[in-house]
Structure formats: structure tokens, C-alpha cells
Design an enzyme around this catalytic site. Structure first.
Site, PDB file in Angstrom:
ATOM      1  CG  ASP A 134     -23.014  -9.998  50.596  1.00 37.99           C
ATOM      2  OD1 ASP A 134     -24.218 -10.228  50.766  1.00 37.99           O
ATOM      3  OD2 ASP A 134     -22.106 -10.673  51.124  1.00 37.99           O
ATOM      4  CG  ASP A 152     -23.578  -9.962  54.978  1.00 32.05           C
ATOM      5  OD1 ASP A 152     -24.817  -9.860  54.867  1.00 32.05           O
ATOM      6  OD2 ASP A 152     -22.892 -10.760  54.340  1.00 32.05           O
ATOM      7  CD  GLU A 153     -27.565  -8.770  51.838  1.00 30.72           C
ATOM      8  OE1 GLU A 153     -28.098  -8.629  50.715  1.00 30.72           O
ATOM      9  OE2 GLU A 153     -27.356  -9.875  52.362  1.00 30.72           O
TER      10      GLU A 153
HETATM   11  P1  DGT Z   1     -20.408 -14.890  51.413  1.00 30.39           P
HETATM   12  O1  DGT Z   1     -20.954 -15.951  50.526  1.00 30.39           O
HETATM   13  O2  DGT Z   1     -18.926 -14.709  51.259  1.00 30.39           O
HETATM   14  O3  DGT Z   1     -21.164 -13.594  51.349  1.00 30.39           O
HETATM   15  O4  DGT Z   1     -20.587 -15.475  52.902  1.00 30.39           O
HETATM   16  P2  DGT Z   1     -21.394 -14.928  54.118  1.00 30.39           P
HETATM   17  O5  DGT Z   1     -21.053 -15.768  55.296  1.00 30.39           O
HETATM   18  O6  DGT Z   1     -21.175 -13.456  54.329  1.00 30.39           O
HETATM   19  O7  DGT Z   1     -22.862 -15.273  53.669  1.00 30.39           O
HETATM   20  P3  DGT Z   1     -24.178 -14.411  53.593  1.00 30.39           P
HETATM   21  O8  DGT Z   1     -23.948 -13.104  52.953  1.00 30.39           O
HETATM   22  O9  DGT Z   1     -25.192 -15.316  52.981  1.00 30.39           O
HETATM   23  O10 DGT Z   1     -24.610 -14.230  55.132  1.00 30.39           O
HETATM   24  C1  DGT Z   1     -24.090 -13.224  55.971  1.00 30.39           C
HETATM   25  C2  DGT Z   1     -23.981 -13.722  57.419  1.00 30.39           C
HETATM   26  O11 DGT Z   1     -25.247 -14.219  57.858  1.00 30.39           O
HETATM   27  C3  DGT Z   1     -23.033 -14.893  57.588  1.00 30.39           C
HETATM   28  O12 DGT Z   1     -21.698 -14.506  57.855  1.00 30.39           O
HETATM   29  C4  DGT Z   1     -23.626 -15.668  58.726  1.00 30.39           C
HETATM   30  C5  DGT Z   1     -25.084 -15.401  58.658  1.00 30.39           C
HETATM   31  N1  DGT Z   1     -25.770 -16.577  58.069  1.00 30.39           N
HETATM   32  C6  DGT Z   1     -25.911 -16.900  56.746  1.00 30.39           C
HETATM   33  N2  DGT Z   1     -26.588 -18.038  56.584  1.00 30.39           N
HETATM   34  C7  DGT Z   1     -26.889 -18.485  57.831  1.00 30.39           C
HETATM   35  C8  DGT Z   1     -27.593 -19.630  58.342  1.00 30.39           C
HETATM   36  O13 DGT Z   1     -28.073 -20.508  57.595  1.00 30.39           O
HETATM   37  N3  DGT Z   1     -27.696 -19.713  59.713  1.00 30.39           N
HETATM   38  C9  DGT Z   1     -27.186 -18.747  60.565  1.00 30.39           C
HETATM   39  N4  DGT Z   1     -27.334 -18.858  61.884  1.00 30.39           N
HETATM   40  N5  DGT Z   1     -26.537 -17.662  60.125  1.00 30.39           N
HETATM   41  C10 DGT Z   1     -26.378 -17.536  58.785  1.00 30.39           C
HETATM   42 CA    CA Z   2     -21.888 -11.947  52.776  1.00 33.22          CA
HETATM   43 CA    CA Z   3     -25.439 -11.219  52.643  1.00 33.56          CA
END
Ligand code: DGT
Ligand code: CA
Ligand code: CA
Length: 364
Positions: free
Chosen positions: A10, A111-112
Site C-alpha cells: 500500500d 495505491d494497493e
Molecule cells: P495511508 O494511510 O498512508 O495509506 O494514506 P493514503 O492517503 O494512501 O490512504 P488510503 O490508502 O486509505 O487511500 C489511498 C488514496 O485514496 C488516498 O491517497 C486518497 C484516496 N482516498 C482515501 N480516502 C478517501 C476519501 O474519503 N475521499 C476521497 N475522495 N478520496 C479518498
Molecule cells: Ca495508501
Molecule cells: Ca489503500
């Protein structure tokens, strides 16, 4: 089943990290990637934020106005609009590296992904850990992205493990460590368990996975139904037989139908096309996807083709939005239409996974 070796990879704070790649000066600042709504101004939500911004309580899904308030004291905070095309480009390159290192590669979302590497590491978790480090290094060197990896004998534990030490994590859970790894974790780390389910367990005074194991299968079945009950029972014991299935990023979903009669009548065509929307939408639901591009397609009575498509401002899973766009495209396509239509199609593309915590009651 023989012991498998499964990776879940991820990318860390993905959209925000992509923004840091093209503007490295952002790295020292709080960065918020925003989905601005049509209403203008600051209305809309945070898609994601880098870890500097997260220290101030900014996270996915909160309103942009909240994020601005929480970051008030940081005059260097940056709020950027989402740029899905750019993130897809980076994602594709990183996915190539993962794919070339897997026996079986399963794309999950931008992203995963899951990788089954059992054969190439001959079931050895030490070798698996080295391979994961190599993949992480390669993605960092070539694409400048950091990611977190979970390694275990199944998808469930690997998914939980990749989230265990973020960012830039590598968590290995060999078969004999599954139980101790899970025990101290909060129940909500189990994929599919959302806020509502967590609250129900808290009412029963159950907080950790160790607590959860006190419930027998009958109690779980009674509370959550047979299917969910069995899932929770097995998950809390680290049991998951789901195979890693070969899957590429899917390009589009579509449905096409041959009309009962050739026609260029708006009423007749709209009735049929709305039906197709329902079918396409059920595929979208089944695959847990959002779409951003909508298209329609005519095969005309002389067998020539005509298509039209539009890009939405934001990804969505809404059937209303799908039908609204399709009707708009149909009206446009029928302006000065002379020839009748024989086959009619609907497609969606620019697909992404549905994000956010899902509650178990809506998950299955
Ligand atoms: P992390 O926790 O370091 O993996 O952070 P992220 O941002 O990669 O989080 P993830 O893996 O849950 O989600 C991947 C991408 O999906 C993130 O960069 C933006 C998008 N995303 C996640 N949650 C939301 C949401 O609630 N609304 C929208 N529009 N996009 C989202
Ligand atoms: Ca992520
Ligand atoms: Ca993810």
C-alpha cells in the site's frame, strides 16, 4: 492448503505523496489534497493529507473548512485540488515493478495490490522479507514513492500488517506469529468492520481481537448473520483462504444490447439506455468501484458506430449520476441524428476502488 506467502503493498499518503514528487518543496509543509465540490469556495472534502498535516488532525473525508481551521497556525499549509490523471500515471509505473516481482499479481486500487510470491521465495519468510525490501527500494529509487508492506500466509493478515507500521513499513507475520500479532490489535483493524460494528462490540465490552475470540460462533451468527458471523470468527483467528487472483487494473465496464427495433426515437432509446445503466451499475457495485468517465455507444443501422463520452469532476458510485450523464449524452448524440440505431451501449471508465471504512453490514 500448503503455506502461502502473500504480500499486501500500500503506497503511503498516496495522492499527497504524488504531489510531493512533482513539487519537492512541499515535503516540509502540511499538504492536503482536496476534492472541491461544485458549490465553489472551500466546500468539499479532504481526499488525503501528508503526515505533517495528519499531526494536526487532518484526515481523509473531513470537510476542507475543518482542515483549514485545524491548520490555522501553519501558514505554510498547502491545499491542492486532486489530479487523478497524474496519480494514475505514477500508480501504473509502480504497479509494473510489483507485477514483475510476483507469481500472481492482484490489482486492488490505484495505491494497493496483493502479490503471491510463494513459488519464487519457496515458501520462506526470510527470503520473502528480502524480496519485499528489494521491491520497496526499487519503487523508491525509480518512482520516489514510499510504501508499506505486510507479509503473511494470507490476504487478510497481510492487509492488516501493511497498515501496522506506516509510513514506509515492513511487517512480517509468519504462520507461527499470527496469533500473537492479532491479539493486542483493536477489533476495527479487521477489514469490513466499521464504526457501527465496532460500537456494538464495545457495548459488549470487547475491544481487542483477543477479547473478540471469547465469542463463540453461535453468538456471532446470531448477531451478524451466518456469513458475517463466520467471517468475523475466522478473521479473529487469522484464518483466510481467499486466493490471490490475477487481476490487472480494469480499464472499463460496459454493457451493450441489440434493440427490439431500430430507432432514433428519444423516448424508446432513453428507456433502453436507463436499463443498461442499471446493469452497468450492478457490475460497479459488485466490484466495489467508483467511475469518473461515462460513455454511450451506438451501432447504427448501416453498422457504422457513434460514441460520446464525458469526464465527471469527481469519481462517483452513484447510479443517479450515471443515468443523468447518460441521458445528457443521449440527447447530444440524437441532435441531428438521421440514421436509426440498432445496438446501444453504456460504459464507465477511469475506475477506482471505493475508499473509506465500510461497515460490515454494508460490506457483504
Ligand atoms: P495511508 O494511510 O498512508 O495509506 O494514506 P493514503 O492517503 O494512501 O490512504 P488510503 O490508502 O486509505 O487511500 C489511498 C488514496 O485514496 C488516498 O491517497 C486518497 C484516496 N482516498 C482515501 N480516502 C478517501 C476519501 O474519503 N475521499 C476521497 N475522495 N478520496 C479518498
Ligand atoms: Ca495508501
Ligand atoms: Ca489503500
Amino acid at each position: 492448503m500448503e503455506t502461502r506467502v502473500v504480500f499486501h503493498i500500500d503506497f503511503d499518503y498516496f495522492y499527497a505523496q504524488c504531489e510531493e514528487i512533482r513539487s519537492p518543496e512541499l515535503k516540509s509543509k502540511p499538504v492536503c489534497v482536496c476534492v472541491f465540490s461544485d458549490r465553489g469556495g472551500d466546500s468539499g472534502a479532504i481526499a488525503t493529507a501528508n503526515y505533517t498535516a495528519r499531526k494536526y488532525g487532518v484526515k481523509s473525508g473531513i470537510p476542507i473548512t475543518f482542515a483549514k481551521k485545524r491548520l490555522e497556525e501553519r501558514h505554510d499549509a498547502v491545499f491542492l485540488p486532486v489530479d487523478f490523471d497524474f496519480y494514475s500515471e505514477i500508480s501504473e509505473k509502480a504497479m509494473e515493478i510489483m507485477k514483475s516481482n510476483a507469481d500472481i499479481f492482484e490489482y486492488v486500487g490505484k495505491d494497493e495490490a496483493y502479490l503471491d510470491v510463494t513459488q519464487r521465495v519457496e515458501g520462506n519468510f526470510e527470503r520473502a522479507s528480502h524480496l519485499a525490501q528489494q521491491i520497496k527500494n526499487s519503487i523508491r529509487d525509480k518512482i520516489k514513492i514510499s510504501c508499506s508492506v505486510g507479509i503473511s500466509p494470507n490476504k487478510l493478515i497481510s492487509k492488516i500488517a501493511s497498515d501496522f507500521q506506516k509510513p514506509d513499513g515492513l511487517t512480517v507475520v509468519p504462520p507461527n506469529r499470527i496469533e500473537e500479532f492479532l491479539e493486542s490489535l483493536k477489533i476495527r483493524v479487521i477489514p469490513g468492520i466499521g464504526k457501527k460494528t465496532e460500537a456494538r462490540f464495545l457495548e459488549m465490552n470487547l475491544e481487542t481481537i483477543q477479547d473478540l475470540k471469547k465469542l463463540d460462533i453461535f453468538t456471532l451468527n446470531k448477531e451478524f448473520g451466518r456469513k458475517n458471523g463466520a467471517y468475523i470468527f475466522n478473521a479473529s483467528r487469522g484464518i483466510d483462504d481467499e486466493l490471490v487472483k490475477e487481476r490487472e487494473a480494469s480499464i472499463q465496464y460496459s454493457r451493450i444490447t441489440t434493440l427490439k427495433k431500430d430507432s432514433k426515437d428519444y423516448e424508446f432509446l432513453s428507456e433502453n439506455i436507463l436499463e443498461l445503466c442499471k446493469e452497468v451499475h450492478s457490475i460497479i457495485k459488485k466490484n466495489n468501484r467508483m467511475f469518473r468517465s461515462v460513455g454511450i455507444h451506438f451501432v447504427q443501422s448501416d453498422l457504422s458506430n457513434k460514441s460520446k463520452s464525458k469526464m465527471l469532476k469527481n469519481p462517483t458510485e452513484s447510479i443517479e449520476e450515471l443515468q443523468k450523464s447518460v441521458i445528457q449524452l443521449l440527447k447530444e448524440a440524437l441532435e441531428n441524428q438521421t440514421i436509426t440505431v440498432r445496438r446501444l451501449g453504456v460504459k464507465v471508465s477511469e475506475l477506482s476502488e471505493i475508499q473509506g471504512q465500510r461497515d460490515i453490514t454494508s460490506y457483504f
